[in-house]
Design an enzyme around this catalytic site. Structure first.
Site, PDB file in Angstrom:
ATOM      1  N   ASP A 162       0.845  -1.211   0.000  1.00  0.00           N
ATOM      2  CA  ASP A 162       0.000   0.000   0.000  1.00  0.00           C
ATOM      3  C   ASP A 162       0.877   1.257   0.000  1.00  0.00           C
ATOM      4  O   ASP A 162       0.590   2.235  -0.694  1.00  0.00           O
ATOM      5  CB  ASP A 162      -0.916  -0.030   1.237  1.00  0.00           C
ATOM      6  CG  ASP A 162      -2.041   1.001   1.166  1.00  0.00           C
ATOM      7  OD1 ASP A 162      -2.409   1.425   0.055  1.00  0.00           O
ATOM      8  OD2 ASP A 162      -2.556   1.396   2.235  1.00  0.00           O
ATOM      9  N   ASN A 184      -2.807 -11.070  -4.024  1.00  0.00           N
ATOM     10  CA  ASN A 184      -2.655 -12.527  -4.090  1.00  0.00           C
ATOM     11  C   ASN A 184      -1.301 -12.894  -3.491  1.00  0.00           C
ATOM     12  O   ASN A 184      -0.255 -12.473  -4.009  1.00  0.00           O
ATOM     13  CB  ASN A 184      -2.722 -13.016  -5.542  1.00  0.00           C
ATOM     14  CG  ASN A 184      -4.128 -12.930  -6.080  1.00  0.00           C
ATOM     15  OD1 ASN A 184      -5.094 -13.300  -5.396  1.00  0.00           O
ATOM     16  ND2 ASN A 184      -4.274 -12.419  -7.289  1.00  0.00           N
ATOM     17  N   LYS A 186       1.384 -15.436  -3.122  1.00  0.00           N
ATOM     18  CA  LYS A 186       1.735 -16.626  -3.921  1.00  0.00           C
ATOM     19  C   LYS A 186       2.751 -17.519  -3.224  1.00  0.00           C
ATOM     20  O   LYS A 186       2.796 -18.712  -3.452  1.00  0.00           O
ATOM     21  CB  LYS A 186       2.338 -16.195  -5.265  1.00  0.00           C
ATOM     22  CG  LYS A 186       1.526 -15.123  -5.945  1.00  0.00           C
ATOM     23  CD  LYS A 186       0.885 -15.383  -7.145  1.00  0.00           C
ATOM     24  CE  LYS A 186       0.886 -15.910  -8.367  1.00  0.00           C
ATOM     25  NZ  LYS A 186      -0.467 -16.197  -8.853  1.00  0.00           N
ATOM     26  N   ARG A 207     -10.596  10.681 -12.023  1.00  0.00           N
ATOM     27  CA  ARG A 207      -9.991  10.746 -10.678  1.00  0.00           C
ATOM     28  C   ARG A 207      -9.404   9.409 -10.241  1.00  0.00           C
ATOM     29  O   ARG A 207      -8.896   9.293  -9.126  1.00  0.00           O
ATOM     30  CB  ARG A 207     -11.060  11.180  -9.659  1.00  0.00           C
ATOM     31  CG  ARG A 207     -11.551  12.621  -9.852  1.00  0.00           C
ATOM     32  CD  ARG A 207     -12.815  12.852  -9.012  1.00  0.00           C
ATOM     33  NE  ARG A 207     -12.568  12.606  -7.620  1.00  0.00           N
ATOM     34  CZ  ARG A 207     -13.484  12.095  -6.762  1.00  0.00           C
ATOM     35  NH1 ARG A 207     -14.697  11.779  -7.180  1.00  0.00           N
ATOM     36  NH2 ARG A 207     -13.180  11.911  -5.506  1.00  0.00           N
ATOM     37  N   LYS A 208      -9.522   8.378 -11.096  1.00  0.00           N
ATOM     38  CA  LYS A 208      -9.096   7.031 -10.684  1.00  0.00           C
ATOM     39  C   LYS A 208      -7.688   6.712 -11.194  1.00  0.00           C
ATOM     40  O   LYS A 208      -7.398   6.904 -12.378  1.00  0.00           O
ATOM     41  CB  LYS A 208     -10.048   5.977 -11.253  1.00  0.00           C
ATOM     42  CG  LYS A 208     -11.473   6.113 -10.776  1.00  0.00           C
ATOM     43  CD  LYS A 208     -12.336   5.064 -11.442  1.00  0.00           C
ATOM     44  CE  LYS A 208     -13.805   5.411 -11.310  1.00  0.00           C
ATOM     45  NZ  LYS A 208     -14.670   4.570 -12.120  1.00  0.00           N
TER      46      LYS A 208
HETATM   47  C1  LIG Z   1      -2.420  12.329   0.904  1.00  0.00           C
HETATM   48  C2  LIG Z   1      -1.486  13.327   1.551  1.00  0.00           C
HETATM   49  C3  LIG Z   1      -0.644  14.063   0.555  1.00  0.00           C
HETATM   50  C4  LIG Z   1       0.543  14.591   1.212  1.00  0.00           C
HETATM   51  C5  LIG Z   1       1.620  13.579   1.131  1.00  0.00           C
HETATM   52  C6  LIG Z   1       2.484  13.710   2.266  1.00  0.00           C
HETATM   53  C7  LIG Z   1       3.107  12.687   2.761  1.00  0.00           C
HETATM   54  C8  LIG Z   1       2.899  11.299   2.219  1.00  0.00           C
HETATM   55  C9  LIG Z   1       3.957  10.435   2.713  1.00  0.00           C
HETATM   56  C10 LIG Z   1       3.812   9.159   2.778  1.00  0.00           C
HETATM   57  C11 LIG Z   1       2.565   8.515   2.310  1.00  0.00           C
HETATM   58  C12 LIG Z   1       2.707   7.051   2.318  1.00  0.00           C
HETATM   59  C13 LIG Z   1       1.696   6.478   1.362  1.00  0.00           C
HETATM   60  C14 LIG Z   1       0.751   5.631   2.083  1.00  0.00           C
HETATM   61  C15 LIG Z   1      -0.429   5.309   1.227  1.00  0.00           C
HETATM   62  C16 LIG Z   1      -1.495   4.786   2.099  1.00  0.00           C
HETATM   63  C17 LIG Z   1      -2.809   5.154   1.528  1.00  0.00           C
HETATM   64  C18 LIG Z   1      -3.899   4.634   2.410  1.00  0.00           C
HETATM   65  O1  LIG Z   1      -3.796   3.605   2.997  1.00  0.00           O
HETATM   66  S1  LIG Z   1      -5.304   5.574   2.495  1.00  0.00           S
HETATM   67  C19 LIG Z   1      -6.216   4.792   3.817  1.00  0.00           C
HETATM   68  C20 LIG Z   1      -7.215   3.772   3.345  1.00  0.00           C
HETATM   69  N1  LIG Z   1      -8.201   4.377   2.534  1.00  0.00           N
HETATM   70  C21 LIG Z   1      -9.262   5.033   3.021  1.00  0.00           C
HETATM   71  O2  LIG Z   1      -9.436   5.183   4.199  1.00  0.00           O
HETATM   72  C22 LIG Z   1     -10.205   5.601   1.998  1.00  0.00           C
HETATM   73  C23 LIG Z   1     -11.645   5.564   2.475  1.00  0.00           C
HETATM   74  N2  LIG Z   1     -12.522   5.892   1.362  1.00  0.00           N
HETATM   75  C24 LIG Z   1     -12.783   7.173   1.022  1.00  0.00           C
HETATM   76  O3  LIG Z   1     -12.377   8.114   1.674  1.00  0.00           O
HETATM   77  C25 LIG Z   1     -13.611   7.372  -0.215  1.00  0.00           C
HETATM   78  O4  LIG Z   1     -14.384   6.240  -0.501  1.00  0.00           O
HETATM   79  C26 LIG Z   1     -12.733   7.715  -1.447  1.00  0.00           C
HETATM   80  C27 LIG Z   1     -11.766   6.588  -1.790  1.00  0.00           C
HETATM   81  C28 LIG Z   1     -11.942   9.007  -1.179  1.00  0.00           C
HETATM   82  C29 LIG Z   1     -13.666   7.962  -2.640  1.00  0.00           C
HETATM   83  O5  LIG Z   1     -14.670   8.848  -2.241  1.00  0.00           O
HETATM   84  P1  LIG Z   1     -15.152  10.059  -3.176  1.00  0.00           P
HETATM   85  O6  LIG Z   1     -16.415  10.558  -2.590  1.00  0.00           O
HETATM   86  O7  LIG Z   1     -14.070  11.027  -3.389  1.00  0.00           O
HETATM   87  O8  LIG Z   1     -15.396   9.348  -4.573  1.00  0.00           O
HETATM   88  P2  LIG Z   1     -16.633   8.497  -5.094  1.00  0.00           P
HETATM   89  O9  LIG Z   1     -17.201   7.614  -4.051  1.00  0.00           O
HETATM   90  O10 LIG Z   1     -17.559   9.456  -5.786  1.00  0.00           O
HETATM   91  O11 LIG Z   1     -15.916   7.554  -6.157  1.00  0.00           O
HETATM   92  C30 LIG Z   1     -15.285   8.130  -7.313  1.00  0.00           C
HETATM   93  C31 LIG Z   1     -15.264   7.057  -8.365  1.00  0.00           C
HETATM   94  O12 LIG Z   1     -14.456   5.945  -7.887  1.00  0.00           O
HETATM   95  C32 LIG Z   1     -15.245   4.753  -7.824  1.00  0.00           C
HETATM   96  N3  LIG Z   1     -14.870   4.011  -6.606  1.00  0.00           N
HETATM   97  C33 LIG Z   1     -14.758   4.480  -5.358  1.00  0.00           C
HETATM   98  N4  LIG Z   1     -14.379   3.522  -4.518  1.00  0.00           N
HETATM   99  C34 LIG Z   1     -14.266   2.410  -5.257  1.00  0.00           C
HETATM  100  C35 LIG Z   1     -13.912   1.067  -4.964  1.00  0.00           C
HETATM  101  N5  LIG Z   1     -13.598   0.688  -3.716  1.00  0.00           N
HETATM  102  N6  LIG Z   1     -13.879   0.171  -5.968  1.00  0.00           N
HETATM  103  C36 LIG Z   1     -14.190   0.532  -7.235  1.00  0.00           C
HETATM  104  N7  LIG Z   1     -14.540   1.808  -7.605  1.00  0.00           N
HETATM  105  C37 LIG Z   1     -14.578   2.708  -6.621  1.00  0.00           C
HETATM  106  C38 LIG Z   1     -16.700   5.234  -7.730  1.00  0.00           C
HETATM  107  O13 LIG Z   1     -17.583   4.247  -8.205  1.00  0.00           O
HETATM  108  C39 LIG Z   1     -16.641   6.460  -8.642  1.00  0.00           C
HETATM  109  O14 LIG Z   1     -16.640   5.994  -9.960  1.00  0.00           O
HETATM  110  P3  LIG Z   1     -17.452   6.740 -11.126  1.00  0.00           P
HETATM  111  O15 LIG Z   1     -16.981   8.168 -11.118  1.00  0.00           O
HETATM  112  O16 LIG Z   1     -17.083   5.989 -12.362  1.00  0.00           O
HETATM  113  O17 LIG Z   1     -18.889   6.597 -10.747  1.00  0.00           O
END
Ligand SMILES: CCCCC/C=C\C/C=C\CCCCCCCC(=O)SCCNC(=O)CCNC(=O)[C@H](O)C(C)(C)COP(=O)(O)OP(=O)(O)OC[C@H]1O[C@@H](n2cnc3c(N)ncnc32)[C@H](O)[C@@H]1OP(=O)(O)O
Length: 253
Positions: A162, A184, A186, A207-208
């Site tokens: 991640d 997965n 393996k 946005r994806k």
């Molecule tokens: C970020 C800080 C920047 C500064 C950087 C500084 C330092 C960084 C240093 C180190 C970083 C280390 C990196 C670590 C990475 C770790 C990342 C994480 O672990 S994040 C934590 C886990 N995730 C979450 O908690 C997210 C929770 N979910 C949400 O907040 C929301 O659901 C969202 C993901 C933000 C999406 O919400 P939003 O309202 O914005 O969008 P939509 O729901 O409208 O969706 C848009 C679009 O995407 C499709 N979608 C959404 N989710 C899914 C899914 N799970 N599967 C498939 N598709 C998905 C949705 O259907 C929409 O599609 P469409 O437009 O086609 O309809």
């Protein structure tokens, strides 16, 4: 030159002000100095706890950085107190309802992967190739990441995946969050080994961001883990749910 997304993300990594020049326009030592000012600890420099494989791969990738095709990404442990104000502003912009709860705790916050004693948990360094949209993370996992005796915990593997695919999404998309991570497993990864976490940005659709990843042995002969992920670029103040409410009043089990 780095693309706009990468430059913005590297600015963010320096402290969210975005005013600093892109990494490649600075000499390596100046770049490290500039990161040093905002980060409490340099986790992207070699440490005595690194084994010979980790050190050798670090040297190999550092050499690849000389022609500018690869850059080494910074990493932090704590955000300096000066910068935590910038992060408060970031949280307020993206998660307004949660900002009061989170900001109270921000001074104690620490990056999850950096919360272990040196050598006991996640030792890693990441290198980015912008032309290929790849990040390679050289990862040495310590003994406190054990799951099945003698092997890494799957959650530890998921975490480093991640972190790596997340950085790939951040450098390409800016402010993103993991929406989906499929893994997965393996082959079990021997505890305390050094492995390569190879990630690739496959495509961006609106946005994806779709990023895939392989965890491999350092000779790339063993495929330990494969993953695909979806990251979403955040939209300020577009929150459909109330995070503060979720924190203060969790649903009964
Ligand atoms: C970020 C800080 C920047 C500064 C950087 C500084 C330092 C960084 C240093 C180190 C970083 C280390 C990196 C670590 C990475 C770790 C990342 C994480 O672990 S994040 C934590 C886990 N995730 C979450 O908690 C997210 C929770 N979910 C949400 O907040 C929301 O659901 C969202 C993901 C933000 C999406 O919400 P939003 O309202 O914005 O969008 P939509 O729901 O409208 O969706 C848009 C679009 O995407 C499709 N979608 C959404 N989710 C899914 C899914 N799970 N599967 C498939 N598709 C998905 C949705 O259907 C929409 O599609 P469409 O437009 O086609 O309809």
């Amino acid at each position: 030159m780095l693309g706009r997304g990468a430059a913005r993300a590297l600015g963010a990594l320096r402290g969210l002000r975005g005013g600093a020049p892109p990494a490649r326009s600075l000499g390596l030592s100046r770049r490290l100095l500039s990161f040093k000012k905002v980060l409490d600890k340099d986790h992207f420099l070699p440490k005595p706890c690194w084994g010979k494989d980790m050190r050798r791969l670090f040297d190999q990738f550092t050499k690849k950085c000389e022609d500018g095709s690869w850059i080494q990404l910074p990493s932090y442990e704590h955000i300096s107190s000066q910068r935590s104000q910038d992060f408060s502003a970031f949280i307020h912009a993206y998660f307004p309802s949660a900002s009061e709860v989170i900001n109270e705790k921000l001074s104690q916050a620490q990056l999850f992967t950096r919360g272990f004693e040196d050598g006991m948990g996640f030792e890693y360094v990441m290198f980015y190739n912008e032309a290929e949209k790849r990040i390679v993370c050289v990862f040495q996992g310590g003994p406190h990441l054990q799951g099945m005796p003698g092997f890494f915990h799957g959650g530890a593997t998921a975490t480093i995946i991640d972190a790596t695919v997340g950085m790939n999404a951040i450098v390409s998309g800016g402010i993103v969050m993991t929406a989906n991570l499929n893994i997965n497993f393996k082959s079990p990864i021997p505890l305390c080994s050094t492995v390569l976490v190879n990630s690739q940005l496959d495509k961006i659709e609106g946005r994806k961001l779709f990023v895939s990843c392989k965890v491999q042995s350092i000779d790339e002969k063993i495929l330990y883990t494969e993953a695909t992920s979806l990251f979403i670029m955040l939209e300020p103040k577009k929150k459909k749910y109330d995070l503060k409410e979720a924190v203060l009043n969790p649903l009964p089990a």
